[in-house]
Design an enzyme around this catalytic site. Structure first.
Site, PDB file in Angstrom:
ATOM      1  N   ASP A 122       6.544   3.829  -4.320  1.00  0.00           N
ATOM      2  CA  ASP A 122       7.142   2.951  -5.228  1.00  0.00           C
ATOM      3  C   ASP A 122       8.301   3.513  -6.146  1.00  0.00           C
ATOM      4  O   ASP A 122       8.310   4.803  -6.288  1.00  0.00           O
ATOM      5  CB  ASP A 122       6.085   2.338  -6.242  1.00  0.00           C
ATOM      6  CG  ASP A 122       6.412   1.279  -6.884  1.00  0.00           C
ATOM      7  OD1 ASP A 122       7.793   1.210  -7.572  1.00  0.00           O
ATOM      8  OD2 ASP A 122       5.765   0.203  -7.039  1.00  0.00           O
ATOM      9  N   ILE A 123       9.287   3.030  -5.849  1.00  0.00           N
ATOM     10  CA  ILE A 123      10.711   3.545  -6.351  1.00  0.00           C
ATOM     11  C   ILE A 123      10.750   3.736  -8.087  1.00  0.00           C
ATOM     12  O   ILE A 123      11.230   4.520  -8.733  1.00  0.00           O
ATOM     13  CB  ILE A 123      11.997   2.851  -6.007  1.00  0.00           C
ATOM     14  CG1 ILE A 123      13.128   3.568  -6.007  1.00  0.00           C
ATOM     15  CG2 ILE A 123      12.180   1.502  -6.847  1.00  0.00           C
ATOM     16  CD1 ILE A 123      13.119   4.920  -4.869  1.00  0.00           C
TER      17      ILE A 123
ATOM     18  N   GLU B 111       6.423 -10.238  -8.484  1.00  0.00           N
ATOM     19  CA  GLU B 111       7.743  -9.915  -8.438  1.00  0.00           C
ATOM     20  C   GLU B 111       8.484 -10.065  -7.045  1.00  0.00           C
ATOM     21  O   GLU B 111       9.445 -10.685  -6.766  1.00  0.00           O
ATOM     22  CB  GLU B 111       8.089  -8.388  -8.903  1.00  0.00           C
ATOM     23  CG  GLU B 111       9.425  -8.032  -9.524  1.00  0.00           C
ATOM     24  CD  GLU B 111       9.246  -6.517  -9.719  1.00  0.00           C
ATOM     25  OE1 GLU B 111      10.002  -5.701  -8.944  1.00  0.00           O
ATOM     26  OE2 GLU B 111       8.626  -6.034 -10.870  1.00  0.00           O
TER      27      GLU B 111
ATOM     28  N   HIS C  58       1.080  -6.905  -1.307  1.00  0.00           N
ATOM     29  CA  HIS C  58       1.166  -5.236  -1.420  1.00  0.00           C
ATOM     30  C   HIS C  58       0.009  -4.829  -2.242  1.00  0.00           C
ATOM     31  O   HIS C  58      -0.211  -5.470  -3.259  1.00  0.00           O
ATOM     32  CB  HIS C  58       2.606  -4.643  -1.856  1.00  0.00           C
ATOM     33  CG  HIS C  58       3.079  -5.353  -3.232  1.00  0.00           C
ATOM     34  ND1 HIS C  58       3.642  -6.699  -3.302  1.00  0.00           N
ATOM     35  CD2 HIS C  58       3.039  -4.950  -4.472  1.00  0.00           C
ATOM     36  CE1 HIS C  58       3.799  -6.898  -4.350  1.00  0.00           C
ATOM     37  NE2 HIS C  58       3.736  -5.981  -5.174  1.00  0.00           N
TER      38      HIS C  58
ATOM     39  N   HIS D 154      -0.869  -1.482  -4.604  1.00  0.00           N
ATOM     40  CA  HIS D 154      -0.588  -0.087  -5.109  1.00  0.00           C
ATOM     41  C   HIS D 154      -1.664   0.844  -5.169  1.00  0.00           C
ATOM     42  O   HIS D 154      -2.753   0.405  -5.553  1.00  0.00           O
ATOM     43  CB  HIS D 154      -0.409  -0.475  -6.650  1.00  0.00           C
ATOM     44  CG  HIS D 154       0.978  -1.314  -6.993  1.00  0.00           C
ATOM     45  ND1 HIS D 154       1.936  -0.943  -7.524  1.00  0.00           N
ATOM     46  CD2 HIS D 154       0.895  -2.612  -7.067  1.00  0.00           C
ATOM     47  CE1 HIS D 154       2.810  -1.912  -7.793  1.00  0.00           C
ATOM     48  NE2 HIS D 154       2.127  -3.248  -7.568  1.00  0.00           N
TER      49      HIS D 154
HETATM   50  P1  5GP Z   1       4.942  -6.018  -8.294  1.00  0.00           P
HETATM   51  O1  5GP Z   1       5.289  -7.381  -7.512  1.00  0.00           O
HETATM   52  O2  5GP Z   1       3.762  -5.312  -7.830  1.00  0.00           O
HETATM   53  O3  5GP Z   1       4.852  -6.240  -9.850  1.00  0.00           O
HETATM   54  O4  5GP Z   1       6.141  -5.036  -7.969  1.00  0.00           O
HETATM   55  C1  5GP Z   1       6.491  -4.827  -6.894  1.00  0.00           C
HETATM   56  C2  5GP Z   1       6.668  -3.209  -6.793  1.00  0.00           C
HETATM   57  O5  5GP Z   1       7.681  -2.880  -5.786  1.00  0.00           O
HETATM   58  C3  5GP Z   1       7.127  -2.347  -8.260  1.00  0.00           C
HETATM   59  O6  5GP Z   1       6.309  -1.609  -8.521  1.00  0.00           O
HETATM   60  C4  5GP Z   1       8.348  -2.081  -7.892  1.00  0.00           C
HETATM   61  O7  5GP Z   1       8.655  -0.948  -8.523  1.00  0.00           O
HETATM   62  C5  5GP Z   1       8.276  -1.893  -6.345  1.00  0.00           C
HETATM   63  N1  5GP Z   1       9.669  -2.023  -5.782  1.00  0.00           N
HETATM   64  C6  5GP Z   1      10.679  -3.355  -6.088  1.00  0.00           C
HETATM   65  N2  5GP Z   1      11.720  -2.990  -5.203  1.00  0.00           N
HETATM   66  C7  5GP Z   1      11.616  -1.678  -4.599  1.00  0.00           C
HETATM   67  C8  5GP Z   1      12.405  -0.946  -3.588  1.00  0.00           C
HETATM   68  O8  5GP Z   1      13.452  -1.347  -3.264  1.00  0.00           O
HETATM   69  N3  5GP Z   1      12.017   0.318  -3.188  1.00  0.00           N
HETATM   70  C9  5GP Z   1      10.648   0.664  -3.450  1.00  0.00           C
HETATM   71  N4  5GP Z   1      10.438   1.806  -2.998  1.00  0.00           N
HETATM   72  N5  5GP Z   1       9.983  -0.183  -4.218  1.00  0.00           N
HETATM   73  C10 5GP Z   1      10.280  -1.138  -4.846  1.00  0.00           C
END
Ligand code: 5GP
Length: 127
Positions: A28-29, A87, A92, A94
């Site tokens: 995760d970035i 988002e 996915h 974590h």
């Molecule tokens: P969530 O939908 O679980 O809230 O967020 C998606 C996760 O993907 C977040 O933790 C965010 O940091 C990660 N994320 C979003 N865009 C990117 C990306 O372009 N590269 C990487 N490595 N992680 C990402």
């Protein structure tokens, strides 16, 4: 195409941790802890519980292999498994190295790591 599909295809770069025919894992970035990894199915499905049974079961087993490597390679008590977020419309999981339950507070400021550090972590936990 989702941002995660672009990562799987290499259109957007990522720090890869693991890959097979059906799944891809990468750092995760915006990590909550060093080693915070996302596991995604190559199949583009928004909601994890809309995945077919075989893909969902396989995703957990794929995540287990990475978590075991994280347990061995990182300084953590366990690896937390979290599914949340609205988002990115691509299922996915974590995987977050855990020493305290507060390590999984998504409201906390995220770590800022250098490319070298990301690469070092990916090398450590990749399978
Ligand atoms: P969530 O939908 O679980 O809230 O967020 C998606 C996760 O993907 C977040 O933790 C965010 O940091 C990660 N994320 C979003 N865009 C990117 C990306 O372009 N590269 C990487 N490595 N992680 C990402």
């Amino acid at each position: 195409m989702t941002i995660f599909s672009k990562i799987i295809e290499g259109v957007i770069p990522s720090y890869k941790v693991a890959e097979d025919d059906n799944y891809y894992a990468f750092l995760d970035i915006n990590p909550l802890a060093e080693g915070h990894t996302l596991v995604v199915p190559k199949k583009e499905v928004d909601y994890i519980f809309d995945l077919d049974e075989k893909t969902l079961a396989g995703m957990i087993l794929f995540a287990k292999k990475i978590a075991k490597k994280m347990d061995a390679a990182l300084d953590c008590k366990r690896v937390a498994v979290v599914v949340l977020g609205l988002e990115v419309p691509h299922a996915h999981i974590h995987l977050i190295p855990l020493n305290n339950e507060s390590d999984v507070d998504f409201k906390k400021p995220k770590l800022k790591l250098t490319p070298e550090k990301f690469q070092e972590i990916a090398d450590k936990i990749s399978i």
